[in-house]
Design a protein around this motif. Structure first.
Motif, short mmCIF file in Angstrom:
data_model
loop_
_atom_site.label_atom_id
_atom_site.label_comp_id
_atom_site.label_asym_id
_atom_site.label_seq_id
_atom_site.Cartn_x
_atom_site.Cartn_y
_atom_site.Cartn_z
N GLY A 20 6.73 57.23 55.80
CA GLY A 20 7.56 58.12 56.58
C GLY A 20 7.98 59.40 55.88
O GLY A 20 8.95 60.04 56.29
N ILE A 21 7.27 59.80 54.85
CA ILE A 21 7.61 61.03 54.13
C ILE A 21 7.41 62.23 55.04
O ILE A 21 6.49 62.26 55.86
CB ILE A 21 6.79 61.16 52.82
CG1 ILE A 21 7.35 62.26 51.93
CG2 ILE A 21 5.31 61.35 53.12
CD1 ILE A 21 6.78 62.25 50.52
N SER A 22 8.30 63.21 54.93
CA SER A 22 8.23 64.38 55.81
C SER A 22 7.41 65.50 55.17
O SER A 22 7.16 65.50 53.96
CB SER A 22 9.64 64.89 56.11
OG SER A 22 10.20 65.49 54.95
N LEU A 23 7.05 66.47 55.99
CA LEU A 23 6.31 67.63 55.52
C LEU A 23 7.15 68.41 54.51
O LEU A 23 6.63 68.86 53.48
CB LEU A 23 5.93 68.52 56.71
CG LEU A 23 5.08 69.75 56.41
CD1 LEU A 23 3.74 69.36 55.81
CD2 LEU A 23 4.87 70.56 57.68
N GLU A 24 8.43 68.55 54.77
CA GLU A 24 9.31 69.28 53.85
C GLU A 24 9.41 68.58 52.50
O GLU A 24 9.40 69.24 51.45
CB GLU A 24 10.71 69.45 54.46
CG GLU A 24 10.75 70.37 55.67
CD GLU A 24 10.23 69.72 56.95
OE1 GLU A 24 10.19 68.46 57.03
OE2 GLU A 24 9.84 70.45 57.87
N GLU A 25 9.49 67.26 52.52
CA GLU A 25 9.52 66.51 51.27
C GLU A 25 8.22 66.68 50.50
O GLU A 25 8.23 66.83 49.27
CB GLU A 25 9.79 65.04 51.55
CG GLU A 25 11.19 64.76 52.04
CD GLU A 25 11.36 63.36 52.58
OE1 GLU A 25 12.44 62.80 52.37
OE2 GLU A 25 10.43 62.83 53.23
N CYS A 26 7.11 66.69 51.21
CA CYS A 26 5.81 66.89 50.56
C CYS A 26 5.70 68.29 49.95
O CYS A 26 5.15 68.44 48.86
CB CYS A 26 4.66 66.65 51.55
SG CYS A 26 4.43 64.91 51.95
N ARG A 27 6.24 69.27 50.63
CA ARG A 27 6.23 70.63 50.07
C ARG A 27 7.05 70.70 48.79
O ARG A 27 6.68 71.36 47.83
CB ARG A 27 6.72 71.63 51.10
CG ARG A 27 5.70 71.88 52.18
CD ARG A 27 6.10 73.03 53.08
NE ARG A 27 5.01 73.30 54.02
CZ ARG A 27 5.16 73.44 55.31
NH1 ARG A 27 6.37 73.36 55.85
NH2 ARG A 27 4.12 73.68 56.08
#
Length: 90
Positions: A20-27
């Motif tokens: 469930g990791i978000s795009l913002e967290e990945c950035r």
């Protein structure tokens, strides 16, 4: 967690393990990864290797999107500015 020369802190590998990791967290993770690389590292090649290593079969994972965007950004030439950019040609 210790990584290797391409992923020194194991950040990218770990991001693919987080449910469930978000795009913002990945950035944010990508930025941390980029800052951990040596100054003379070939970032584009490393991103390509990371995509080969982790993105296979995970096209919908947000980190795959971030890595793909990072690769596209590195290959796109941009005006860097500075006095040469503002200087008029004679």
């Amino acid at each position: 967690m210790k990584g290797d020369a391409i992923d020194p802190k194991g950040l990218i590998q770990e991001s693919y393990r987080i449910e469930g990791i978000s795009l913002e967290e990945c950035r944010s993770i990508f930025m941390d990864w980029a800052l951990a690389l040596p100054v003379d590292a070939d970032t584009s090649s490393n991103i390509g290797l990371l995509l080969d290593r982790y993105a296979s079969g995970r096209a919908d994972h947000p980190m795959t999107q971030v890595l793909t965007e990072g690769l596209a950004e590195r290959t796109t030439a941009r005006r860097r500015g500075g006095w040469r950019g503002r200087r008029q040609s004679s």
